[in-house]
Design an enzyme around this catalytic site. Structure first.
Site, PDB file in Angstrom:
ATOM      1  N   LYS A 150     -27.230 -13.867  -8.573  1.00 19.90           N
ATOM      2  CA  LYS A 150     -28.024 -12.647  -8.710  1.00 19.90           C
ATOM      3  C   LYS A 150     -27.584 -11.734  -7.571  1.00 19.90           C
ATOM      4  O   LYS A 150     -27.902 -11.971  -6.406  1.00 19.90           O
ATOM      5  CB  LYS A 150     -29.514 -12.965  -8.610  1.00 19.90           C
ATOM      6  CG  LYS A 150     -30.396 -11.763  -8.883  1.00 19.90           C
ATOM      7  CD  LYS A 150     -31.844 -12.209  -9.063  1.00 19.90           C
ATOM      8  CE  LYS A 150     -32.735 -11.092  -9.549  1.00 19.90           C
ATOM      9  NZ  LYS A 150     -32.708  -9.886  -8.771  1.00 19.90           N
TER      10      LYS A 150
ATOM     11  N   CYS B  45     -46.171   1.256  34.786  1.00 18.44           N
ATOM     12  CA  CYS B  45     -46.763   2.080  35.846  1.00 18.44           C
ATOM     13  C   CYS B  45     -48.206   1.683  36.173  1.00 18.44           C
ATOM     14  O   CYS B  45     -48.814   2.269  37.063  1.00 18.44           O
ATOM     15  CB  CYS B  45     -46.684   3.560  35.464  1.00 18.44           C
ATOM     16  SG  CYS B  45     -47.774   3.995  34.107  1.00 18.44           S
TER      17      CYS B  45
ATOM     18  N   PHE C 258       2.190   1.931  -3.361  1.00 19.49           N
ATOM     19  CA  PHE C 258       1.088   2.440  -4.186  1.00 19.49           C
ATOM     20  C   PHE C 258       0.877   3.934  -3.905  1.00 19.49           C
ATOM     21  O   PHE C 258       0.787   4.757  -4.805  1.00 19.49           O
ATOM     22  CB  PHE C 258      -0.190   1.648  -3.877  1.00 19.49           C
ATOM     23  CG  PHE C 258      -1.389   2.093  -4.676  1.00 19.49           C
ATOM     24  CD1 PHE C 258      -1.666   1.518  -5.904  1.00 19.49           C
ATOM     25  CD2 PHE C 258      -2.225   3.097  -4.203  1.00 19.49           C
ATOM     26  CE1 PHE C 258      -2.770   1.936  -6.653  1.00 19.49           C
ATOM     27  CE2 PHE C 258      -3.323   3.520  -4.941  1.00 19.49           C
ATOM     28  CZ  PHE C 258      -3.590   2.934  -6.165  1.00 19.49           C
TER      29      PHE C 258
ATOM     30  N   ASP D 107     -27.323  -8.663  -5.140  1.00 20.74           N
ATOM     31  CA  ASP D 107     -28.403  -7.864  -4.576  1.00 20.74           C
ATOM     32  C   ASP D 107     -27.903  -6.456  -4.256  1.00 20.74           C
ATOM     33  O   ASP D 107     -27.563  -6.135  -3.121  1.00 20.74           O
ATOM     34  CB  ASP D 107     -28.926  -8.559  -3.314  1.00 20.74           C
ATOM     35  CG  ASP D 107     -30.261  -7.998  -2.892  1.00 20.74           C
ATOM     36  OD1 ASP D 107     -30.854  -7.234  -3.674  1.00 20.74           O
ATOM     37  OD2 ASP D 107     -30.707  -8.320  -1.779  1.00 20.74           O
TER      38      ASP D 107
ATOM     39  N   CYS E 272     -50.451  -0.356  31.577  1.00 14.82           N
ATOM     40  CA  CYS E 272     -49.023  -0.139  31.310  1.00 14.82           C
ATOM     41  C   CYS E 272     -48.189  -1.095  32.165  1.00 14.82           C
ATOM     42  O   CYS E 272     -48.354  -1.129  33.395  1.00 14.82           O
ATOM     43  CB  CYS E 272     -48.647   1.303  31.634  1.00 14.82           C
ATOM     44  SG  CYS E 272     -46.877   1.594  31.430  1.00 14.82           S
TER      45      CYS E 272
ATOM     46  N   ASP F  55       0.840  -1.200   0.000  1.00 11.87           N
ATOM     47  CA  ASP F  55       0.000   0.000   0.000  1.00 11.87           C
ATOM     48  C   ASP F  55       0.873   1.247   0.000  1.00 11.87           C
ATOM     49  O   ASP F  55       0.570   2.249  -0.625  1.00 11.87           O
ATOM     50  CB  ASP F  55      -0.892   0.033   1.259  1.00 11.87           C
ATOM     51  CG  ASP F  55      -1.952  -1.068   1.214  1.00 11.87           C
ATOM     52  OD1 ASP F  55      -2.009  -1.781   0.185  1.00 11.87           O
ATOM     53  OD2 ASP F  55      -2.687  -1.208   2.205  1.00 11.87           O
TER      54      ASP F  55
ATOM     55  N   GLU G 294     -24.028  -4.705 -11.292  1.00  8.34           N
ATOM     56  CA  GLU G 294     -24.696  -4.390 -10.034  1.00  8.34           C
ATOM     57  C   GLU G 294     -23.693  -3.704  -9.111  1.00  8.34           C
ATOM     58  O   GLU G 294     -22.594  -4.225  -8.890  1.00  8.34           O
ATOM     59  CB  GLU G 294     -25.173  -5.714  -9.408  1.00  8.34           C
ATOM     60  CG  GLU G 294     -26.274  -5.571  -8.421  1.00  8.34           C
ATOM     61  CD  GLU G 294     -27.663  -5.468  -9.075  1.00  8.34           C
ATOM     62  OE1 GLU G 294     -27.753  -5.330 -10.307  1.00  8.34           O
ATOM     63  OE2 GLU G 294     -28.647  -5.500  -8.328  1.00  8.34           O
TER      64      GLU G 294
ATOM     65  N   CYS H 239     -44.497   7.801  34.371  1.00 13.88           N
ATOM     66  CA  CYS H 239     -44.160   6.466  33.882  1.00 13.88           C
ATOM     67  C   CYS H 239     -42.666   6.427  33.565  1.00 13.88           C
ATOM     68  O   CYS H 239     -42.189   7.134  32.647  1.00 13.88           O
ATOM     69  CB  CYS H 239     -45.022   6.180  32.644  1.00 13.88           C
ATOM     70  SG  CYS H 239     -44.647   4.614  31.863  1.00 13.88           S
TER      71      CYS H 239
ATOM     72  N   GLU I  22     -25.433 -17.915 -12.938  1.00 14.42           N
ATOM     73  CA  GLU I  22     -24.705 -16.813 -12.297  1.00 14.42           C
ATOM     74  C   GLU I  22     -25.355 -16.481 -10.963  1.00 14.42           C
ATOM     75  O   GLU I  22     -26.503 -16.848 -10.720  1.00 14.42           O
ATOM     76  CB  GLU I  22     -24.782 -15.545 -13.172  1.00 14.42           C
ATOM     77  CG  GLU I  22     -24.255 -15.739 -14.553  1.00 14.42           C
ATOM     78  CD  GLU I  22     -24.616 -14.587 -15.488  1.00 14.42           C
ATOM     79  OE1 GLU I  22     -24.922 -13.478 -15.008  1.00 14.42           O
ATOM     80  OE2 GLU I  22     -24.591 -14.822 -16.699  1.00 14.42           O
TER      81      GLU I  22
ATOM     82  N   CYS J 246     -49.522   4.464  26.795  1.00 13.98           N
ATOM     83  CA  CYS J 246     -49.708   4.759  28.214  1.00 13.98           C
ATOM     84  C   CYS J 246     -49.825   6.276  28.348  1.00 13.98           C
ATOM     85  O   CYS J 246     -48.908   7.001  27.980  1.00 13.98           O
ATOM     86  CB  CYS J 246     -48.512   4.244  29.025  1.00 13.98           C
ATOM     87  SG  CYS J 246     -48.495   4.924  30.694  1.00 13.98           S
TER      88      CYS J 246
ATOM     89  N   LYS K 161     -35.103 -17.051  -7.263  1.00 17.70           N
ATOM     90  CA  LYS K 161     -34.915 -16.306  -6.014  1.00 17.70           C
ATOM     91  C   LYS K 161     -34.750 -17.264  -4.833  1.00 17.70           C
ATOM     92  O   LYS K 161     -35.523 -18.215  -4.698  1.00 17.70           O
ATOM     93  CB  LYS K 161     -36.129 -15.404  -5.757  1.00 17.70           C
ATOM     94  CG  LYS K 161     -36.378 -14.386  -6.864  1.00 17.70           C
ATOM     95  CD  LYS K 161     -35.528 -13.163  -6.709  1.00 17.70           C
ATOM     96  CE  LYS K 161     -36.058 -12.300  -5.621  1.00 17.70           C
ATOM     97  NZ  LYS K 161     -36.129 -10.905  -5.877  1.00 17.70           N
TER      98      LYS K 161
ATOM     99  N   TYR L  32     -22.427  -8.239 -15.552  1.00 13.92           N
ATOM    100  CA  TYR L  32     -23.055  -9.476 -16.015  1.00 13.92           C
ATOM    101  C   TYR L  32     -23.730  -9.383 -17.377  1.00 13.92           C
ATOM    102  O   TYR L  32     -24.455 -10.297 -17.766  1.00 13.92           O
ATOM    103  CB  TYR L  32     -24.069  -9.970 -14.985  1.00 13.92           C
ATOM    104  CG  TYR L  32     -24.979  -8.898 -14.419  1.00 13.92           C
ATOM    105  CD1 TYR L  32     -25.888  -8.223 -15.217  1.00 13.92           C
ATOM    106  CD2 TYR L  32     -24.914  -8.573 -13.064  1.00 13.92           C
ATOM    107  CE1 TYR L  32     -26.710  -7.250 -14.709  1.00 13.92           C
ATOM    108  CE2 TYR L  32     -25.739  -7.587 -12.541  1.00 13.92           C
ATOM    109  CZ  TYR L  32     -26.636  -6.925 -13.360  1.00 13.92           C
ATOM    110  OH  TYR L  32     -27.452  -5.968 -12.854  1.00 13.92           O
TER     111      TYR L  32
HETATM  112  S1  IVH Z   1     -29.122  -9.913 -16.227  1.00 12.13           S
HETATM  113  C1  IVH Z   1     -32.117  -8.394 -19.471  1.00 12.13           C
HETATM  114  N1  IVH Z   1     -27.614 -10.960 -14.381  1.00 12.13           N
HETATM  115  O1  IVH Z   1     -31.399  -8.328 -11.197  1.00 12.13           O
HETATM  116  C2  IVH Z   1     -31.442  -9.034 -18.321  1.00 12.13           C
HETATM  117  N2  IVH Z   1     -29.178  -9.289 -13.727  1.00 12.13           N
HETATM  118  O2  IVH Z   1     -34.309  -8.694 -11.547  1.00 12.13           O
HETATM  119  C3  IVH Z   1     -30.521  -8.134 -17.595  1.00 12.13           C
HETATM  120  N3  IVH Z   1     -29.069  -8.708 -11.332  1.00 12.13           N
HETATM  121  O3  IVH Z   1     -32.045  -5.499 -13.171  1.00 12.13           O
HETATM  122  C4  IVH Z   1     -30.180  -8.554 -16.238  1.00 12.13           C
HETATM  123  N4  IVH Z   1     -27.434 -10.087 -10.812  1.00 12.13           N
HETATM  124  O4  IVH Z   1     -30.146  -5.390 -11.432  1.00 12.13           O
HETATM  125  C5  IVH Z   1     -28.594 -10.087 -14.655  1.00 12.13           C
HETATM  126  N5  IVH Z   1     -26.162 -11.937 -12.857  1.00 12.13           N
HETATM  127  C6  IVH Z   1     -27.128 -11.077 -13.127  1.00 12.13           C
HETATM  128  C7  IVH Z   1     -27.697 -10.250 -12.134  1.00 12.13           C
HETATM  129  C8  IVH Z   1     -28.731  -9.375 -12.471  1.00 12.13           C
HETATM  130  C9  IVH Z   1     -28.267  -9.156 -10.362  1.00 12.13           C
HETATM  131  C10 IVH Z   1     -30.143  -7.714 -11.134  1.00 12.13           C
HETATM  132  C11 IVH Z   1     -30.176  -6.613 -12.154  1.00 12.13           C
HETATM  133  C12 IVH Z   1     -31.495  -6.736 -12.849  1.00 12.13           C
HETATM  134  C13 IVH Z   1     -32.303  -7.448 -11.822  1.00 12.13           C
HETATM  135  C14 IVH Z   1     -33.429  -8.209 -12.480  1.00 12.13           C
END
Ligand code: IVH
Length: 670
Positions: free
Chosen positions: A115, A409, A36, A117, A406, A33, A173, A430, A113, A424, A312, A225
């Protein structure tokens, strides 16, 4: 090392970009670091010497700036659609079947892949350089947040390698890793700021902050993605994303190419559990048809592609037994039922308690004594009771009944009009209500009285030294010394804290009083509209409700508060103790209109006031604070260390620079 300083700037930028990628994307730093930082310092010094070499994408510009700008909006080139959701392996299998049918029996491959969040982002690159970052917005157009995105160090500003198209869009994301999220919430707790419920909200909120230096401090990250554009290097998603990885983007290594339904099911079964070990929040998996030609054939519905699906994850759920329900009284007298549980492990933390919120929720769940309860932590961090396992009910168990009196009290509770809450009404007799109000009063964002925490507030109450907030100002050091854990130093600290609180501004005093429905924002509005406590105390509900953003409920709350004799006498005593009970000239608006019509840029660091205070002063004197220097700028309020490129721009446009002292003399003529 090259002797040409301009070449050295370019070399240093490339080298620092490479080290950033090693560190933030590959997690494999090659240098310390310290080394850098030394390279970065060298580059900063050279850039200051050669302002014509300035480049907004230089690694030195990743720290963000204090300049506020609200966001412009841009349309998306390709609309940002969402994905259809599935919630079970069966539904995912059905989608697989639809794809097979849609492709008329052709062979096809699927990528699996995570998803992620967080909050989605679209980045546009031209000639290998980031030109724009846009949020999802309404799917058609979003906010341009390029400056904030530039603070995310794993995002390449200048691409590496080769083979990237001259123009493309990449979607991903923006995330706040768990570690950064927990750190941020700890800090917010300490500052008595509301906590973020989950990393998704934290990431989305951070990305929309106006101060990119603060964004930079919050350690966001981003996974990519989806690659789009007229000319992509490969005819399939997997290879395109692998190429994007080689250009410097963080593309998750979890992305897997699959050819059968069995592989899809195994992927789901594996990541359902294994995702808990990941450093970032995920809420499911995404499956995509790999071939771009096949994607095109399958096409889109109005809302989402047919060639992709989200699976999901079920919220994590545990079952545990209810020990008992406690009823807890807050500073406003509202009684909250809390389920006290046999400790149970859920998403990595032990859950012992969960709020049941109010009587209606208890009846809707149908909870009985010692029931087996389902506890969930979905995207939210706070555990929630979501149901009862009736098979686990003990014979003869009685339904949980809300208390009628309460628990602290014994006063009969009253139902808050139009709401599910019970309250209360014994405001001044109280104990938990009084203690809650004292704790609120001394809090950081209110009177900020150091040395009185929860524990001390309770002791003051229990020993009878304090039975309302006004009593605090009668405390003597000798009385404090008699409390547990108090010595001369801590007693002195409390006395100093009380003294300092006498200069806390009027609006914060109003907030500190615990007037029903009056939080910090409402307190500011009330203070502005009624700049003196006597005016406020005699205001009618109609007069209050005439103020912008103050509705009848708040107005009633204020009137009711001041109609109470006890409250009035407390306020009088606070006034006599020397608290600020009116807007001082300093914080009343506006000061003057001496800056009317003027556009002013603030740059550098200051010694008399903070940057925010200067912004406030400009506005209160009729001026407008703008982010960047242009022909329309009237002058720059220039502090120490004003950046060389700004200085030069101001000079080239003939815009005057005013020092801090000159500016203050201008708005406060002697
Ligand atoms: S593909 C047309 N891949 O989930 C398809 N989305 O519910 C484009 N997200 O708006 C999305 N991980 O914000 C894709 N591996 C992944 C993802 C992903 C998270 C989110 C993204 C999207 C939302 C859809």
């Amino acid at each position: 090392m090259t002797a040409d300083p301009r070449q050295r700037i370019t070399d240093l930028r490339n080298e620092l970009n490479r080290h950033n990628h090693n560190y933030y994307v590959l997690n494999a730093p090659e240098i310390s670091d310290r080394d850098f930082d030394m390279l970065m310092k060298e580059l900063e010094a050279l850039e200051a010497e050669y302002p014509d070499m300035d480049d907004p994408l230089s690694p030195t510009h990743r720290v963000g700036s204090d300049i506020s700008s609200s966001f412009e909006q841009e349309p998306h080139i390709y609309p940002m659609l969402s994905l259809a959701n599935t919630y079970s392996i069966n539904e995912a299998d059905e989608w697989f079947g639809r794809v097979r049918a849609g492709l008329g029996g052709e062979d096809f491959a699927i990528t699996g892949e995570m998803k992620f969040d967080g909050t989605s982002i679209s980045l546009i690159y031209e000639h290998g350089r980031l030109v724009r970052a846009v949020t999802r917005g309404d799917g058609e157009r979003g906010d341009v947040v390029t400056e904030n995105i530039k603070t995310i160090k794993s995002i390449p500003l200048q691409l590496q390698g080769d083979g990237w198209p001259e123009f493309f869009e990449i979607r991903g994301e923006v995330l706040m890793p768990w570690e950064a999220f927990e750190r941020l919430n700890k800090e917010r707790e300490f500052n008595e700021e509301p906590l973020f419920a989950n990393p998704r909200n934290a990431a989305a909120g951070t990305l929309k902050m106006l101060n990119s230096r603060e964004v930079s401090r919050r350690s966001l990250d981003a996974y990519f993605y989806y690659l789009l554009g007229p000319e992509l290097p490969f005819d399939n998603h997997y290879d395109n994303m692998t190429a994007a990885r080689s250009w410097g983007f963080k593309v998750s290594e979890i992305m897997t190419l699959m050819h059968s339904l069995e592989e899809v099911d195994n992927f789901i079964n594996h990541w359902d559990k294994a995702r808990r070990e990941l450093p970032v929040a995920t809420d499911g998996l995404v499956f995509k048809v790999n071939s771009l030609r096949q994607q095109l054939n399958l096409g889109f519905t109005a809302k989402s592609p047919r060639w992709a699906i989200a699976y999901k994850f079920a919220a994590e759920r545990a079952v545990t037994r209810l020990k008992f329900v406690s009823f807890e009284v807050g500073r406003m007298g509202i009684v909250t039922p809390v389920a006290n549980l046999e400790p149970v492990l859920l998403s990595g933390t032990v859950v012992k308690r969960a709020s049941l919120h109010n009587e209606d929720i208890i009846s809707a769940l149908g909870i009985h004594d010692h029931d087996l309860l389902y506890v969930e932590k979905g995207g939210e961090i706070i555990p929630k009771i979501t149901g009862v396992d009736e098979n686990g009910r003990e014979p003869g168990a009685e339904p949980i009944r809300f208390v009628s009196h309460c628990p602290a009290c014994g006063t009969p509770l009253v139902r808050v009009e139009g709401e599910a809450a019970w309250q209360c009404p014994n405001k001044f007799g109280c104990a938990p209500q009084i203690a809650g109000r004292v704790e609120h009063f001394v809090g950081r964002k209110m009177m900020n009285i150091d040395g009185i925490g929860e524990e001390t507030a309770r002791q003051l109450l229990n020993t009878g030294l304090v039975s309302n907030i006004a009593d605090l100002y009668d405390l003597q050091p000798s009385q404090l010394l008699r409390l547990d854990g108090f010595g001369p130093r801590s007693a002195e600290r409390v006395m100093e804290g009380l003294e300092a609180s006498r200069s806390v501004p009027y609006d914060r005093v109003i907030y500190a009083l615990s007037i029903p429905f009056v939080g910090d924002t409402v307190a500011k509005k009330v203070a502005k509209a009624f700049p003196d406590i006597d005016m406020l105390m005699s205001a009618s509900a109609e007069q209050l409700a005439a103020v912008n953003d103050i509705g009848p409920k708040i107005a009633e709350g204020v009137v009711e508060y001041f109609a109470n004799e006890m409250n009035r006498s407390i306020v009088e005593r606070l006034k006599a103790a020397g608290l600020q009970m009116s807007m001082t000239v300093e914080n009343s608006e506006p000061h003057s209109d001496c800056l009317a019509g003027k556009s002013i840029v603030i740059s550098g660091t200051f010694s008399h006031h903070s940057r925010d205070e200067y912004k406030d002063l400009i506005e209160r004197n009729g001026g407008k604070n703008v982010g960047s220097i242009s022909k329309k700028t009237d002058f720059v309020l220039a502090g120490e260390n004003m950046g060389p490129s700004k200085r030069e721009k101001a000079a080239s446009l003939g815009i005057p620079l005013l020092s801090e002292d000159e500016f203050l003399a201008m708005i406060e003529p002697a």
